[in-house]
Design a protein around this motif. Structure first.
Motif, PDB file in Angstrom:
ATOM      1  N   ARG A  94      -5.025   0.382  -8.498  1.00 21.40           N
ATOM      2  CA  ARG A  94      -6.187   1.145  -8.019  1.00 21.40           C
ATOM      3  C   ARG A  94      -6.773   0.532  -6.744  1.00 21.40           C
ATOM      4  O   ARG A  94      -7.153   1.252  -5.821  1.00 21.40           O
ATOM      5  N   VAL A  95      -6.826  -0.782  -6.684  1.00 19.71           N
ATOM      6  CA  VAL A  95      -7.330  -1.454  -5.482  1.00 19.71           C
ATOM      7  C   VAL A  95      -6.403  -1.178  -4.299  1.00 19.71           C
ATOM      8  O   VAL A  95      -6.861  -0.876  -3.194  1.00 19.71           O
TER       9      VAL A  95
ATOM     10  N   THR B  76      -9.661  12.540   4.447  1.00 22.13           N
ATOM     11  CA  THR B  76     -10.423  11.901   3.377  1.00 22.13           C
ATOM     12  C   THR B  76     -10.294  12.639   2.069  1.00 22.13           C
ATOM     13  O   THR B  76     -10.581  12.106   1.015  1.00 22.13           O
TER      14      THR B  76
ATOM     15  N   SER C 162      -6.934   2.331  -3.036  1.00 19.49           N
ATOM     16  CA  SER C 162      -8.179   2.413  -2.283  1.00 19.49           C
ATOM     17  C   SER C 162      -8.029   1.800  -0.890  1.00 19.49           C
ATOM     18  O   SER C 162      -8.416   2.404   0.112  1.00 19.49           O
ATOM     19  N   ARG C 163      -7.471   0.622  -0.827  1.00 17.67           N
ATOM     20  CA  ARG C 163      -7.306  -0.058   0.467  1.00 17.67           C
ATOM     21  C   ARG C 163      -6.291   0.659   1.355  1.00 17.67           C
ATOM     22  O   ARG C 163      -6.467   0.741   2.567  1.00 17.67           O
TER      23      ARG C 163
ATOM     24  N   GLU D  49      -7.931   3.670   2.837  1.00 20.61           N
ATOM     25  CA  GLU D  49      -8.846   3.272   3.902  1.00 20.61           C
ATOM     26  C   GLU D  49      -8.065   2.989   5.190  1.00 20.61           C
ATOM     27  O   GLU D  49      -8.484   3.378   6.280  1.00 20.61           O
TER      28      GLU D  49
ATOM     29  N   THR E 112      -8.577  11.308  -1.424  1.00 20.58           N
ATOM     30  CA  THR E 112      -9.196  10.621  -2.554  1.00 20.58           C
ATOM     31  C   THR E 112      -9.656  11.578  -3.628  1.00 20.58           C
ATOM     32  O   THR E 112      -9.968  11.162  -4.724  1.00 20.58           O
TER      33      THR E 112
ATOM     34  N   TYR F 283       0.829  -1.205   0.000  1.00 19.17           N
ATOM     35  CA  TYR F 283       0.000   0.000   0.000  1.00 19.17           C
ATOM     36  C   TYR F 283       0.866   1.257   0.000  1.00 19.17           C
ATOM     37  O   TYR F 283       0.573   2.224  -0.680  1.00 19.17           O
TER      38      TYR F 283
END
Length: 76
Positions: free
Chosen positions: A49-50, A71, A53-54, A57, A74, A20
């Motif tokens: 992309r995953v 936040t 995103s993770r 998070e 993003t 990540y």
């Protein structure tokens, strides 16, 4: 105060698992596009992309409760 918040963000990014951390650093700090990151790391664009995103998070969870709303990462 801004420097402290930036330091906190960088420390938390560096504390993420490597898969990540590397995509977040390349995307947000090095301003690379996801297809370029995918090529560099030998991954599919969808995988990058995953991971973004993770990873974001996980950052949100780490920084939850702070004064800054991270936040907005993003929205980049």
């Amino acid at each position: 105060m801004q420097q402290f918040q930036n330091d906190e963000l960088v420390q938390n990014v560096m504390g993420l698992p490597t898969k990540y951390r590397e995509v977040i650093v390349l995307y947000y700090f090095e301003e690379m596009r996801t297809p370029d990151i995918a090529e560099l790391l030998g991954l599919k664009d969808s995988t990058v992309r995953v991971r973004l995103s993770r990873g974001l998070e996980k950052l949100r969870q780490l920084l939850k409760g702070g004064d800054q709303d991270w936040t907005s990462l993003t929205d980049s």
